[in-house]
Write a protein that holds these residues in place. Structure first.
Motif, mmCIF file in Angstrom:
data_model
loop_
_atom_site.group_PDB
_atom_site.id
_atom_site.type_symbol
_atom_site.label_atom_id
_atom_site.label_comp_id
_atom_site.label_asym_id
_atom_site.label_seq_id
_atom_site.Cartn_x
_atom_site.Cartn_y
_atom_site.Cartn_z
ATOM 1 N N THR A 165 0.408 -1.451 0.617
ATOM 2 C CA THR A 165 0.155 -0.081 -0.115
ATOM 3 C C THR A 165 0.988 1.081 -0.123
ATOM 4 O O THR A 165 0.719 1.925 -0.797
ATOM 5 C CB THR A 165 -0.619 0.166 1.222
ATOM 6 O OG1 THR A 165 -1.589 -0.926 1.219
ATOM 7 C CG2 THR A 165 -1.798 1.514 1.240
ATOM 8 N N ALA A 166 1.874 1.218 0.776
ATOM 9 C CA ALA A 166 2.853 2.013 0.705
ATOM 10 C C ALA A 166 3.192 2.663 -1.100
ATOM 11 O O ALA A 166 3.393 4.139 -0.903
ATOM 12 C CB ALA A 166 4.711 2.287 1.646
ATOM 13 N N VAL A 167 3.342 1.735 -1.331
ATOM 14 C CA VAL A 167 3.968 1.520 -2.890
ATOM 15 C C VAL A 167 2.865 2.392 -3.587
ATOM 16 O O VAL A 167 2.762 3.204 -4.359
ATOM 17 C CB VAL A 167 5.303 1.369 -3.096
ATOM 18 C CG1 VAL A 167 4.820 0.989 -4.718
ATOM 19 C CG2 VAL A 167 6.014 0.729 -2.482
ATOM 20 N N ASN A 168 1.495 2.157 -3.409
ATOM 21 C CA ASN A 168 0.551 1.888 -4.265
ATOM 22 C C ASN A 168 -0.119 2.932 -4.305
ATOM 23 O O ASN A 168 -0.402 4.210 -5.040
ATOM 24 C CB ASN A 168 -0.532 1.079 -4.061
ATOM 25 C CG ASN A 168 0.405 -0.308 -4.926
ATOM 26 O OD1 ASN A 168 0.978 -0.929 -5.464
ATOM 27 N ND2 ASN A 168 -0.312 -1.840 -4.095
ATOM 28 N N THR A 169 -0.468 3.827 -2.900
ATOM 29 C CA THR A 169 -0.684 5.242 -2.521
ATOM 30 C C THR A 169 0.104 6.118 -1.699
ATOM 31 O O THR A 169 -0.879 7.239 -1.831
ATOM 32 C CB THR A 169 -1.732 4.884 -2.191
ATOM 33 O OG1 THR A 169 -2.107 3.663 -0.686
ATOM 34 C CG2 THR A 169 -3.102 3.933 -2.980
ATOM 35 N N GLY A 170 0.756 5.444 -1.087
ATOM 36 C CA GLY A 170 1.724 6.360 -0.220
ATOM 37 C C GLY A 170 2.694 7.107 -0.594
ATOM 38 O O GLY A 170 3.119 7.095 -1.693
ATOM 39 N N THR A 171 3.740 6.912 -0.045
ATOM 40 C CA THR A 171 5.107 7.699 0.124
ATOM 41 C C THR A 171 5.295 7.231 -0.892
ATOM 42 O O THR A 171 6.906 7.668 -1.670
ATOM 43 C CB THR A 171 5.739 8.175 1.259
ATOM 44 O OG1 THR A 171 6.222 6.671 1.913
ATOM 45 C CG2 THR A 171 4.805 9.036 2.345
ATOM 46 N N GLY A 172 5.701 5.884 -1.339
ATOM 47 C CA GLY A 172 6.436 5.322 -2.397
ATOM 48 C C GLY A 172 6.100 5.594 -3.654
ATOM 49 O O GLY A 172 7.195 4.003 -4.129
ATOM 50 N N ARG A 173 5.017 5.903 -4.288
ATOM 51 C CA ARG A 173 4.554 5.807 -5.660
ATOM 52 C C ARG A 173 5.488 6.148 -6.867
ATOM 53 O O ARG A 173 5.854 5.311 -7.696
ATOM 54 C CB ARG A 173 3.376 6.991 -5.429
ATOM 55 C CG ARG A 173 2.370 6.488 -4.625
ATOM 56 C CD ARG A 173 1.295 7.569 -5.308
ATOM 57 N NE ARG A 173 1.386 9.537 -4.907
ATOM 58 C CZ ARG A 173 1.305 9.451 -3.540
ATOM 59 N NH1 ARG A 173 1.014 9.260 -2.847
ATOM 60 N NH2 ARG A 173 1.437 11.079 -3.394
ATOM 61 N N ALA A 174 6.493 7.164 -6.151
ATOM 62 C CA ALA A 174 7.057 7.045 -7.643
ATOM 63 C C ALA A 174 8.287 5.119 -7.734
ATOM 64 O O ALA A 174 9.473 5.450 -8.847
ATOM 65 C CB ALA A 174 8.320 7.724 -6.984
ATOM 66 N N ALA A 175 7.990 4.495 -6.972
ATOM 67 C CA ALA A 175 9.166 3.246 -7.702
ATOM 68 C C ALA A 175 8.460 3.134 -7.969
ATOM 69 O O ALA A 175 8.817 1.281 -8.023
ATOM 70 C CB ALA A 175 9.433 2.594 -5.381
ATOM 71 N N GLN A 176 7.083 2.609 -8.097
ATOM 72 C CA GLN A 176 6.488 1.684 -8.729
ATOM 73 C C GLN A 176 6.979 1.484 -10.584
ATOM 74 O O GLN A 176 7.987 2.249 -11.238
ATOM 75 C CB GLN A 176 5.011 2.075 -9.509
ATOM 76 C CG GLN A 176 4.209 2.816 -8.396
ATOM 77 C CD GLN A 176 2.495 3.010 -8.592
ATOM 78 O OE1 GLN A 176 2.742 3.354 -9.863
ATOM 79 N NE2 GLN A 176 2.249 3.641 -7.361
ATOM 80 N N ILE A 177 6.601 -0.019 -10.686
ATOM 81 C CA ILE A 177 7.520 -0.422 -11.898
ATOM 82 C C ILE A 177 6.827 -1.442 -12.802
ATOM 83 O O ILE A 177 6.986 -1.778 -13.916
ATOM 84 C CB ILE A 177 8.859 -1.556 -11.231
ATOM 85 C CG1 ILE A 177 8.347 -2.452 -10.831
ATOM 86 C CG2 ILE A 177 9.634 -0.687 -10.332
ATOM 87 C CD1 ILE A 177 9.394 -3.318 -10.159
ATOM 88 N N GLY A 178 5.204 -0.976 -12.416
ATOM 89 C CA GLY A 178 4.536 -1.927 -13.449
ATOM 90 C C GLY A 178 3.896 -3.040 -13.024
ATOM 91 O O GLY A 178 3.334 -4.515 -13.210
ATOM 92 N N ARG A 179 4.790 -3.349 -11.739
ATOM 93 C CA ARG A 179 4.089 -5.439 -11.401
ATOM 94 C C ARG A 179 4.005 -5.094 -9.755
ATOM 95 O O ARG A 179 3.899 -3.660 -9.413
ATOM 96 C CB ARG A 179 5.481 -5.867 -12.246
ATOM 97 C CG ARG A 179 5.806 -5.799 -11.511
ATOM 98 C CD ARG A 179 7.588 -6.946 -11.832
ATOM 99 N NE ARG A 179 7.645 -7.079 -12.990
ATOM 100 C CZ ARG A 179 7.904 -8.857 -13.481
ATOM 101 N NH1 ARG A 179 8.445 -9.742 -12.673
ATOM 102 N NH2 ARG A 179 8.398 -8.555 -15.235
ATOM 103 N N PRO A 180 3.679 -5.831 -9.374
ATOM 104 C CA PRO A 180 3.798 -5.643 -7.793
ATOM 105 C C PRO A 180 4.361 -5.037 -7.303
ATOM 106 O O PRO A 180 5.914 -5.948 -6.810
ATOM 107 C CB PRO A 180 2.965 -7.138 -7.444
ATOM 108 C CG PRO A 180 2.358 -7.513 -7.848
ATOM 109 C CD PRO A 180 2.992 -6.809 -9.226
#
Length: 754
Positions: A532-547
């Motif tokens: 959740t921290a990556v999907n909607t929280g402070t870590g959104r910039a770490a998304q890579i197109g997979r979980p």
């Protein structure tokens, strides 16, 4: 008058006669002493010459033959290979092909002789003219004797002696030099020298140096290239192109000028700019050294002492290492450093970057630097809370709170009120983390960090929940890798096997036994929060197109930026900051570090299947249908925290003080989730926080060792013995947990021995 005058004259004549006699006697004495001095001096000189001649003759007879000297090598060669078998670096001595005197280009010989020993072809091993000039310069200029070693003396020192600056060593060096001159020809001496002397960068001999620096054999050396190699002899560590290319070029210009003055090259050849020489670019030769600096010292523990050449097969992936270095270089803020550690689910280190440029600074920030992780530390706080019975859907309240005089602040200075635990983690709400840490106990949080592999000292003052303890990046990455490995232990390693010169295996890595460090259902809940921290929280910039699951971290005044996360079996940690610990404007864990993580991970996982996280697990029966007796259990089976925060040892009710102190308030925070609270400087060692539960309890709670199906026991309710200046604001869920777990009471009291 005549008589008196006659007497005076006779007296004067007698006086003059006596004086003349004395002068004649003195002259005879002086001549006698001079004669004696010459005789004795000549005898001593003859005796010294005889002794020197005997010493030289004896040394010459004792010297190895020319062919024996050709065959000898010094030091151990270590070839380091990547996980695909490709060679990534060769360390230790590097030897090229042996070139005979006729194969060595004349321009190389001239460059060396012009620079190191212009009278090489006329002296007998030592240069009397150069020695006298050096002594005169030392006497008149008040400087020590220097620059007196001929090429033959240098060869003698390299073959048989050390570099001590003692008169005894210089005397033996002179004798050995004359012995070499007596036994070998000038061409043989020059051949030995040019094939055996160290030229920097690990290269011994001109062929190894030519191949290393110019990517071609020494038989094709040009005048500028020969000047670069000859210039390195004076100080290989300084004038090597791999150490300082500008110093190497400047030194080469001096060599070319000397060659022109001595008529070895034309003015046109001397005018060629050495900077136009194409120097070899080493693939991965920069950042990969951070990995080898970490991995190779482990050989002392893995294999017996040996001087034979060895090959070390490592876990390093060349493509991932290149991608990691590029990700750091392209995202690190100007004037700062960056580090990255990436490991597979079995602990194999796939990439390791310890800084932006190994040549400028070889300090390994990935394995040696100790920096604050900020809110990335909240992993341990929430794991401790989840293990004590909290659930991601539980409602908590973000409100001002003070614990032992410490009042944490949120980065935006606001409070959102009631929020579920999942969102509190995703948006890195500091007050919630502080309340959770206070609720479960700061010693419990420290024990959780120890359990997952944090090796640095841990103090248990309140602000520790926001990441004020200093840690190593490789340890934090390991801890997150445990969560990514479904709660099973991870042991980072970089060496797969070591083989000897005959191909025999000296060491082979063996997988470590799998140990469940945290229950699988707690691991699933923690993964839920991290995702959740990556999907909607402070870590959104770490998304890579997979979980992706991960967490950001930022310390006070933006001094450190952290992001650690995992996807498809690979866990990667990124740190950025300044070595002097000064503020970096605009640095947050969710900006540059998260972007570097994303840039690297897109490459790292491209050939791996997409893996969905398992965030819903059925709770064990003992939680679905709790048994009252099992809930209570035997008080002797538990550890507790008293009202002063002391650990109560099992079975005796006596306090065992925690290593950290809580009687001094920490400072507030500034930034996303940092803490600038510091442990008291009282000489205590806060790094050994005691384990909050017994080994037996942990085995039952985590399901025991691999292959065993032991049921864990119900953990004790969260201790509430810490002093609170605010009422408890962690609220139970308004509706039953979807998994039917028993919830702790709103204000549980610590167990006491009955």
């Amino acid at each position: 008058m005549d008589k008196r005058g006659s007497r005076r004259e006779r007296a004067e004549r007698k006086k003059r006669a006596d004086q003349s006699a004395r002068n004649r006697n003195g002259g005879r004495k002086q001549r006698s002493w001079l004669k004696r001095l010459l005789i004795w001096g000549g005898a001593l000189a003859l005796l010294g010459a005889l002794f020197l001649g005997l010493a030289v003759a004896f040394a010459a007879r004792s010297l190895p033959s020319f062919y024996q000297l050709k065959a000898t090598q010094v030091g151990q060669t270590i070839v380091v290979r990547a996980r695909d078998g490709s060679e990534i670096v060769e360390l230790g001595p590097s030897y090229g092909q042996w070139l005979s005197s006729g194969q060595i280009p004349q321009v190389m010989k001239d460059a060396l002789v012009s620079t190191e020993d212009r009278r090489f072809y006329s002296h007998f091993g030592i240069d009397p003219i150069g020695l006298v000039r050096a002594v005169y310069t030392a006497v008149t200029g008040d400087r020590r004797v220097s620059a007196t070693s001929t090429i033959t003396q240098q060869l003698a020192r390299n073959l048989f002696l050390n570099n001590n600056r003692s008169l005894d060593r210089k005397a033996r060096e002179a004798v050995l030099a004359m012995a070499l001159e007596a036994k070998f020809t000038k061409q043989q001496i020059l051949e030995l020298y040019l094939n055996k002397v160290y030229f920097g960068g690990g290269a011994y001999g001109i062929d190894a140096a030519s191949r290393k620096f110019f990517s071609h054999p020494a038989t094709h050396l040009t005048a500028p290239e020969a000047a670069i190699i000859a210039g390195m002899v004076k100080a290989p560590s300084h004038y090597s192109p791999t150490s300082d290319v500008h110093a190497a070029i400047a030194r080469a210009r001096v060599v070319l000028k000397l060659m022109e003055q001595q008529g070895k090259i034309t003015p046109e050849q001397a005018a060629i700019d050495p900077s136009t020489v194409n120097l070899k670019q080493e693939l991965g030769g920069n950042s990969v050294r951070y990995f080898t600096d970490w991995a190779l010292p482990q050989l002392d523990l893995l294999i017996p002492q040996t001087n034979e050449p060895i090959q070390v097969w490592t876990t390093l992936d060349p493509g991932m290492q290149k991608a990691a270095a590029a990700a750091i270089q392209s995202n690190v803020p100007k004037g700062t450093q960056g580090a990255l550690v990436s490991m597979d689910r079995d602990g194999a280190v796939l990439a390791l970057v310890g800084g932006t440029d190994y040549v400028k600074t070889n300090y390994n920030r990935a394995t040696d630097a100790m920096r604050q992780p900020g809110s990335a530390w909240k992993l341990f706080v929430y794991l401790a809370a989840l293990e004590s019975g909290y659930k991601p859907d539980d409602m908590v309240v973000d409100t001002p709170v003070t614990i032992d005089g410490w009042s944490p602040k949120n980065s935006n200075g606001k409070f959102v009120g009631q929020v579920d635990l999942r969102s509190a983690f995703a948006y890195s709400i500091n007050t919630i983390a502080a309340q959770l840490g206070n609720e479960v106990g700061f010693g419990t949080v420290a024990s959780m960090a120890r359990r997952l592999g944090i090796t640095t000292p841990i103090a248990t003052y309140p602000s520790m929940v926001l990441g004020s303890n200093e840690v190593r990046l490789i340890d934090m990455t390991r801890a997150y890798a445990v969560v990514g490995n479904k709660g099973q232990a991870i042991e980072p390693y970089g060496i797969v096997k070591v083989t000897g010169s005959n191909g025999d295996v000296l060491y082979q890595h063996q997988p470590s036994a799998q140990t469940q460090l945290i229950p699988d259902y707690v691991d699933a809940e923690m993964t839920d929060l991290l995702q959740t921290a990556v999907n909607t929280g402070t870590g959104r910039a770490a998304q890579i197109g997979r979980p992706v699951a991960g967490k950001t971290g930022t310390t006070s005044s933006n001094k450190d930026g952290y992001f650690v996360g995992f996807s498809s079996g690979i866990t990667t940690g990124v740190w950025m900051g300044r070595d002097d610990n000064k503020r970096v404007a605009g640095l947050y864990g969710g900006t540059a570090p998260a972007k570097a993580f994303s840039a690297y991970m897109r490459y790292a996982v491209k050939d791996r299947p997409v893996e969905q996280f398992q965030t819903e697990l059925k709770l064990p029966d003992w939680q679905v249908e709790p048994d009252e007796e099992q809930m209570q259990g035997n008080p002797d089976d538990y550890y507790f925290i008293d009202n002063q925060g002391n650990l109560i040892e099992r079975g005796n009710g006596q306090p065992a003080p925690l290593d950290g102190r809580r009687d001094q308030p920490a400072f507030g925070v500034d930034g996303e989730q940092g803490a600038n609270g510091n442990p008291p400087d009282d000489g205590s060692n806060p790094g050994d926080a005691p384990q909050a539960a017994s080994d037996d309890f942990l085995r039952r709670a985590t399901g025991g060792a691999a292959g065993q199906q032991q049921q864990p026991r119900q953990p004790s309710p969260a201790p509430s013995g810490q002093t609170r200046n605010q009422p408890r604001v962690i609220l139970p869920s308004p509706s039953p947990s979807p998994r039917g777990a028993a919830r702790p009471q709103a204000n549980p009291s610590p167990r006491t021995q009955q």
